[in-house]
Design an enzyme around this catalytic site. Sequence first.
Site, PDB file in Angstrom:
ATOM      1  CD  GLU A 283      -3.313   0.282   2.035  1.00  0.00           C
ATOM      2  OE1 GLU A 283      -4.351  -0.315   1.752  1.00  0.00           O
ATOM      3  OE2 GLU A 283      -3.058   0.677   3.182  1.00  0.00           O
ATOM      4  CG  HIS A 304       7.453 -29.799   0.554  1.00  0.00           C
ATOM      5  ND1 HIS A 304       8.035 -31.011   0.242  1.00  0.00           N
ATOM      6  CD2 HIS A 304       8.222 -29.259   1.531  1.00  0.00           C
ATOM      7  CE1 HIS A 304       9.096 -31.204   1.015  1.00  0.00           C
ATOM      8  NE2 HIS A 304       9.230 -30.156   1.812  1.00  0.00           N
ATOM      9  CE  LYS A 418     -12.366   2.146   1.162  1.00  0.00           C
ATOM     10  NZ  LYS A 418     -11.703   3.150   1.984  1.00  0.00           N
TER      11      LYS A 418
END
Length: 453
Positions: A283, A304, A418
């Site tokens: 961010e 793995h 948003k």
Amino acid sequence: MGVGIKLDPNYLSPEASPAEISQWQDRVDYVHSVLVDGTGPGAAFLGWLYPDALMPAELLSGIEATAVRLREKADVMVVIGIGGSYLGARAVIEALAGSDAGRVVFAGQTLAPDYIASLLKSLKGKRWCINVVSKSGTTTEPAVAFRLLRAALEEQVGVEAAKDLIVATTDPDAGKSALRRVATTKGYELFDVPPNVGGRFSVLSAVGILPIAFAGVDVRALVKGAANCCAACETSAVKSNPAYYWVAARNLLYRQGKSIELLATWDPRLLYFAEWWKQLVGESEGKDHMSLFPASVQYTTDLHSMGQWVQDGRRSLLETFISIEDASPSVRIPDDPDNADGLNFLTGTEIGEVNRKAFEGTALAHRDGGVPNMTISIPKLDAYHLGALIYFFERGTAVSGYLLGVNPFDQPGVEAYKTNMFALLKKPGSEAKSAEVLRRVEEGRKLAPIGFE
Ligand code: PA5
């Protein structure tokens, strides 16, 4: 007490040799002074820079007293928050609280209905409290969760008793924070998110310190570690400041074409530390279509799964290992007279030693495979050293963002989803945008889905 953080640069060469790193010194000196003098972009958000000032003794005592009060009344704390309002607390609690980690649970970080329904169910009949954390006080995810959890708590214990079980952490300005207005009206205890600290830099403010203290972690040692790391960062010399060496190395490698930085840990307790780190770096730096993509793996588990890619996939990686030198507790591998698995050569060896050799072997293998890597080590996973490591990355990320030429303290890109979500939900005020977003979503559905009946 020293800070104890070391950076091993040996496997950064040849791409990022000490000579090449030292060529970054002038630029690092410059951004260091920009940060310390408060003359760079986002300088209004430097409240985290001095941990002692962020968490003065009186405030720390007040938070500890609240944690004690809540622990007397509740066995579980629900921390409601998203992004920087919960990741730091979760990182520290999962790293250090041991069996008490389960005393703090999280909400408001997801809108998945099953998560909140299961959480509400699991709280029934328990003694629990709420710490709702939102700087803006209007973020949808925590606000929705707070409605649900507050109603459930009030239903369980009554409105009056619930008052003593809810603490809000938010912006001090009631004009800015709807949460502060609600908390004040309802009579909840309040702590401030300092106006000059953004969410991802807020773990060492009341945002993180209250839930961390509730979980029984030594918050004084946490803050002390951060403060001592801050003092050690007085020097901008990359040769003696490992935070700045990390910054110079990752910026140099980014400019050479590396596009991903993989934070690799060797202990599941650091899983959420890596989540916190990804938010901090992602961010802060992910702007203007630039910067390394911060990713994480937890070894040996992920050797793995992702190990193949790291060893042999596209050569776009640099890797930063986090190593804890102390390998306690002692767990020794037992003898097996049958030796069917052929492991008797390890009889009596500590598992921690096997983990260390796996780490040394991996760092070498990845270097051989073309992944430049460095190791940041702390002597022990305790509150003091974790506090120092948190500050190390906060400081490094701020300096790195400035080197990249971005404002590390804003997050304009977070608004895009948003705006669309509110338009689709027909939030009052977004009517004009609603029509446009709805039209574009419809247009985006021109092609029929491809699926099985
Ligand atoms: O780092 C940040 O600023 C963000 O991740 C915020 O912490 C997050 O969006 C939550 O915001 P708020 O605390 O206002 O609810």
